[in-house]
Design an enzyme around this catalytic site. Structure first.
Site, PDB file in Angstrom:
ATOM      1  CG  ASN A   1      -1.797  -1.210   1.303  1.00  0.00           C
ATOM      2  OD1 ASN A   1      -2.193  -1.761   0.288  1.00  0.00           O
ATOM      3  ND2 ASN A   1      -2.099  -1.640   2.506  1.00  0.00           N
TER       4      ASN A   1
ATOM      5  CB  VAL B   1       3.330   1.169   9.409  1.00  0.00           C
ATOM      6  CG1 VAL B   1       4.762   1.323   9.924  1.00  0.00           C
ATOM      7  CG2 VAL B   1       2.414   0.669  10.522  1.00  0.00           C
TER       8      VAL B   1
ATOM      9  CG  HIS C   1       4.232  -2.690   5.421  1.00  0.00           C
ATOM     10  ND1 HIS C   1       4.249  -1.310   5.530  1.00  0.00           N
ATOM     11  CD2 HIS C   1       2.942  -3.072   5.600  1.00  0.00           C
ATOM     12  CE1 HIS C   1       3.017  -0.878   5.779  1.00  0.00           C
ATOM     13  NE2 HIS C   1       2.208  -1.933   5.827  1.00  0.00           N
TER      14      HIS C   1
END
Length: 120
Positions: A87, A96, A100
């Site tokens: 994302n 965050v 990732h």
């Protein structure tokens, strides 16, 4: 880039259910799983968003996918299939700000992944 929860996991300042680690990446189970198998693969180098990836980051970003495939083989779901997604920023669902790769498996995945609630 400011320190994130992922930086603290890399530094072992907070616990995580780590399932894989090498020199470039760390993988751990998601604390809010969206599928029977849901883990994150993060680079040890802090990169805030996809937009912040530089040409010199090619190796580490590619390595995220190599690690995901290796874990999929080790956990036995590679042939059945899985989803790997990253994302970017608020509208992309990033919460965050340390890139990732989400890896989700263990059930059939539909497309689109969800129905948008925003009208364009």
């Amino acid at each position: 880039m400011s320190e994130t929860i992922f930086t603290k996991i890399i530094n072992r300042e907070i616990p995580a259910d780590i399932i894989y680690e090498d020199d470039l990446v760390l993988a751990f189970n998601d604390i809010n799983p969206q599928a029977p198998t849901h883990f994150l693969v993060i680079p040890k180098k802090p990169i805030a968003t996809i937009n912040d990836i530089k040409s010199e980051d090619r190796e580490v970003v590619g390595h995220l996918y190599l690690a995901a495939a290796k874990i999929a083989q080790q956990q036995g779901f590679a042939q059945q299939g899985y989803r790997a997604v990253m994302n970017c920023n608020e509208y992309g669902g990033q919460t965050v700000y340390h890139i990732h790769l989400h890896v989700l498996a263990g059930k059939p995945m539909g497309w689109p992944p969800y129905q948008d609630t925003l009208k364009v």
